[in-house]
Motif scaffolding. Structure first.
Motif, PDB file in Angstrom:
ATOM      1  N   LEU A  21       0.790  -1.111  -0.138  1.00 46.33           N
ATOM      2  CA  LEU A  21      -0.154   0.001  -0.110  1.00 46.33           C
ATOM      3  C   LEU A  21       0.872   1.341   0.085  1.00 46.33           C
ATOM      4  O   LEU A  21       0.410   2.419  -0.072  1.00 46.33           O
ATOM      5  N   ALA A  22       2.111   1.191   0.034  1.00 45.44           N
ATOM      6  CA  ALA A  22       2.961   2.383   0.141  1.00 45.44           C
ATOM      7  C   ALA A  22       2.807   3.394  -1.148  1.00 45.44           C
ATOM      8  O   ALA A  22       2.871   4.457  -1.154  1.00 45.44           O
ATOM      9  N   LYS A  23       2.867   2.797  -2.408  1.00 46.34           N
ATOM     10  CA  LYS A  23       2.772   3.198  -3.546  1.00 46.34           C
ATOM     11  C   LYS A  23       1.433   3.683  -4.026  1.00 46.34           C
ATOM     12  O   LYS A  23       1.088   4.893  -4.490  1.00 46.34           O
ATOM     13  N   SER A  40       3.205  10.136  -4.178  1.00 41.31           N
ATOM     14  CA  SER A  40       4.333  10.992  -5.042  1.00 41.31           C
ATOM     15  C   SER A  40       5.663  10.181  -4.825  1.00 41.31           C
ATOM     16  O   SER A  40       5.985   9.934  -3.550  1.00 41.31           O
ATOM     17  N   GLY A  41       6.435  10.275  -5.472  1.00 40.19           N
ATOM     18  CA  GLY A  41       7.815   9.656  -5.421  1.00 40.19           C
ATOM     19  C   GLY A  41       8.980  10.617  -4.750  1.00 40.19           C
ATOM     20  O   GLY A  41       9.775  10.230  -4.411  1.00 40.19           O
ATOM     21  N   ARG A  73       0.222  14.143 -20.393  1.00 35.82           N
ATOM     22  CA  ARG A  73      -0.060  15.170 -21.376  1.00 35.82           C
ATOM     23  C   ARG A  73      -0.086  14.340 -22.711  1.00 35.82           C
ATOM     24  O   ARG A  73       0.754  13.976 -23.098  1.00 35.82           O
ATOM     25  N   GLY A  74      -1.349  13.979 -22.776  1.00 39.81           N
ATOM     26  CA  GLY A  74      -1.604  13.183 -24.078  1.00 39.81           C
ATOM     27  C   GLY A  74      -1.357  11.569 -24.007  1.00 39.81           C
ATOM     28  O   GLY A  74      -1.780  11.046 -24.828  1.00 39.81           O
ATOM     29  N   ALA A  75      -1.112  11.293 -22.789  1.00 35.66           N
ATOM     30  CA  ALA A  75      -1.027   9.842 -22.573  1.00 35.66           C
ATOM     31  C   ALA A  75      -0.901   9.208 -21.087  1.00 35.66           C
ATOM     32  O   ALA A  75      -0.804  10.328 -20.288  1.00 35.66           O
ATOM     33  N   PHE A  76      -0.991   8.065 -20.736  1.00 37.80           N
ATOM     34  CA  PHE A  76      -0.984   7.855 -19.357  1.00 37.80           C
ATOM     35  C   PHE A  76       0.431   8.210 -18.724  1.00 37.80           C
ATOM     36  O   PHE A  76       1.415   7.899 -19.011  1.00 37.80           O
ATOM     37  N   CYS A  77       0.023   8.883 -17.488  1.00 37.49           N
ATOM     38  CA  CYS A  77       1.360   8.983 -16.731  1.00 37.49           C
ATOM     39  C   CYS A  77       1.630   7.839 -15.956  1.00 37.49           C
ATOM     40  O   CYS A  77       1.045   7.053 -15.886  1.00 37.49           O
ATOM     41  N   ASN A  78       2.856   7.938 -15.179  1.00 38.87           N
ATOM     42  CA  ASN A  78       3.221   6.770 -14.269  1.00 38.87           C
ATOM     43  C   ASN A  78       2.358   6.567 -13.333  1.00 38.87           C
ATOM     44  O   ASN A  78       2.131   5.618 -12.696  1.00 38.87           O
ATOM     45  N   HIS A  79       1.534   7.659 -12.594  1.00 37.08           N
ATOM     46  CA  HIS A  79       0.929   7.306 -11.620  1.00 37.08           C
ATOM     47  C   HIS A  79      -0.388   6.580 -12.075  1.00 37.08           C
ATOM     48  O   HIS A  79      -0.837   5.740 -11.201  1.00 37.08           O
ATOM     49  N   ILE A  80      -1.051   6.761 -13.213  1.00 33.99           N
ATOM     50  CA  ILE A  80      -2.108   5.950 -13.728  1.00 33.99           C
ATOM     51  C   ILE A  80      -1.749   4.702 -13.919  1.00 33.99           C
ATOM     52  O   ILE A  80      -2.319   3.704 -13.778  1.00 33.99           O
TER      53      ILE A  80
END
Length: 167
Positions: A21-23, A40-41, A73-80
């Protein structure tokens, strides 16, 4: 009437696989979206609220202060991507793909194959209006962790309909 119908708790579906659950401390399939909270990293005090809509794959990602994510911006970010991978761990790849209405040619479904199937459709940026509701629900879940174990009813859970008395 079974024991669980007489109790004040509901059955919880166990996760498909254990997850850390950390990330991604919160992920859910709700309101026609896969949505969650991603840590957030770089800043321990910041989280991102991310969501992907079923069918259209419209996505949104913003901080807990409603600032847009710089990577979406126009694509999935690392969070998604992290949220979708954790959703697969929590609910199983088949259930997530079915919920999002993703069709892939791969026989082996996983977080990356589901993400690739949606990315191929060129998803639009979505409305981040749901971010406040998702973050509020996450904070409500966190508040339950502060409660001492007790069998007394919780006032905010009193909206459940009463059950029949057992003779």
């Amino acid at each position: 009437m079974s024991d669980w119908e007489r109790s004040s708790t509901a059955r919880v579906i166990p996760p498909a696989r254990p997850r850390k659950l950390a990330k991604v401390p919160f992920v859910e399939l709700a309101d026609g979206r896969v949505q969650g909270v991603v840590s957030s990293g770089s800043d321990i005090g910041r989280v991102y609220v991310s969501s992907v809509a079923a069918g259209t794959y419209a996505f949104a990602c913003s901080t807990n202060n409603n600032r847009p994510c710089g990577g979406a911006r126009g694509a999935f970010c690392n969070h998604i991507r992290a949220m979708l991978n954790e959703a697969v761990l929590q609910y199983g790849a088949e259930r997530v793909a079915r919920y999002l209405k993703v069709e892939t040619a791969d026989e082996e479904l996983s977080g990356p194959t589901i993400t690739a199937g949606m990315s191929a459709a060129r998803p639009p940026m979505g409305d981040s209006g749901a971010s406040a509701a998702v973050f509020s629900r996450f904070l409500r879940h966190l508040a339950y962790l502060d409660l001492a174990p007790d069998t007394a009813p919780l006032p905010e859970m009193q909206w459940f309909p009463p059950t029949r008395a057992v003779a």
